[in-house]
Design an enzyme around this catalytic site. Structure first.
Site, mmCIF file in Angstrom:
data_model
loop_
_atom_site.group_PDB
_atom_site.id
_atom_site.type_symbol
_atom_site.label_atom_id
_atom_site.label_comp_id
_atom_site.label_asym_id
_atom_site.label_seq_id
_atom_site.Cartn_x
_atom_site.Cartn_y
_atom_site.Cartn_z
ATOM 1 N N TYR A 1 -2.812 -1.313 10.301
ATOM 2 C CA TYR A 1 -2.749 -1.493 8.851
ATOM 3 C C TYR A 1 -1.405 -1.010 8.312
ATOM 4 O O TYR A 1 -0.764 -1.698 7.508
ATOM 5 C CB TYR A 1 -3.896 -0.731 8.201
ATOM 6 C CG TYR A 1 -3.945 -0.834 6.700
ATOM 7 C CD1 TYR A 1 -4.439 -1.969 6.067
ATOM 8 C CD2 TYR A 1 -3.509 0.230 5.900
ATOM 9 C CE1 TYR A 1 -4.493 -2.054 4.690
ATOM 10 C CE2 TYR A 1 -3.559 0.146 4.517
ATOM 11 C CZ TYR A 1 -4.052 -0.991 3.919
ATOM 12 O OH TYR A 1 -4.100 -1.074 2.546
ATOM 13 N N SER B 1 0.839 -1.192 0.000
ATOM 14 C CA SER B 1 0.000 0.000 0.000
ATOM 15 C C SER B 1 0.871 1.237 0.000
ATOM 16 O O SER B 1 2.061 1.181 0.365
ATOM 17 C CB SER B 1 -0.894 0.002 1.253
ATOM 18 O OG SER B 1 -1.548 1.243 1.420
#
Length: 258
Positions: free
Chosen positions: A153, A140
């Protein structure tokens, strides 16, 4: 374009979103694809759409026995395996002072352990197939920087970024391992309310391309890394984020949006 005709690819989290877009693009380019996901109904529907070069396997990426069964399925249905896309992942919104152990461990199990178990199980079979093997870990933008409210995350995506480099060192020269780092993407995860038009792109006006990304744009980066066109790339991180990691526009200064 049939750049991937000799490739057989397992895609985790392949039933929806970026995973489904990747499955569609890879099959269009000639690859055989295993859509691996816990979401059986959309997975089987996607495979029916893709045709005989695709198959579905119900995979829980946190289960080593599931991974072993997925490998057997792939070899039985497609004869070989050349590539793995570790795309499965979940998110968890929480401040650093409010994290819940159970939710953090579940996230880490899917986002990090899942990729580790996948490589442990699938890489030996890829190596047996000879040169040209490739693994792509979908990290990401948040694996390149941080954002508040997403500490677990962020930690998982930084871990996946580092894991990619360690895997590249250990699996070379037979298997290339690279990571893809999407920015905002128009999927259920990135756009849960399904907004469209100017409202959809409004949060991205400070990003150079000034819009959200589409799943097929992330899929294109993955397809490139799997292909032989990326034959001298391993341990690399490819940001597909509309320029987000280059920086944010500051209002009122030269070069920014009006």
């Amino acid at each position: 374009m049939n750049a991937l005709t000799k490739k057989t690819v397992i895609i985790t989290g392949g039933a929806q979103g970026m995973g489904a877009a990747t499955a569609r693009l890879l099959t269009q380019q000639g690859a055989r694809v295993v859509v691996a996901d816990v979401a059986e109904e959309p997975g089987k529907s996607l495979v029916a759409e893709l045709g005989d070069t695709a198959s579905f396997f119900p995979l829980d990426v946190t289960s080593e026995s599931d991974w072993q069964a997925a490998l057997l399925h792939t070899l039985e249905h497609h004869g070989t395996v050349t590539s793995l896309v570790n795309n499965a992942g979940i998110n968890y919104f929480s401040g650093v002072l409010d994290i819940e152990e159970e939710k953090v461990m579940r996230l880490l199990s899917i986002n990090v352990l899942g990729a580790m178990l996948g490589v442990k199980t699938i890489a030996p079979a890829i190596k047996q197939g000879g040169s040209g093997g490739a693994i792509v870990n979908i990290s990401s933008l948040d694996g390149l920087r941080a954002v508040n409210g997403l500490s677990a995350y962020v930690a998982s995506k930084w871990a996946l970024r580092g894991l990619t480099k360690a895997q590249a060192l250990e699996l070379g020269p037979d298997i290339r391992v690279n990571s893809v780092h999407p920015g905002g993407v128009n999927t259920q995860l990135g756009n849960p309310t399904g907004i469209t038009g100017e409202e959809l792109n409004q949060p991205y006006t400070r990003v150079p391309l000034r819009r959200i990304g589409e799943p097929n744009e992330i899929a294109a980066a993955t397809a490139f890394l799997i292909s032989d066109a990326a034959s001298y790339m391993t341990g690399a991180e490819l940001a597909v984020d509309g320029g987000w990691t280059a920086g944010y526009y500051h209002a009122g200064l030269p070069g920014g949006p009006e």
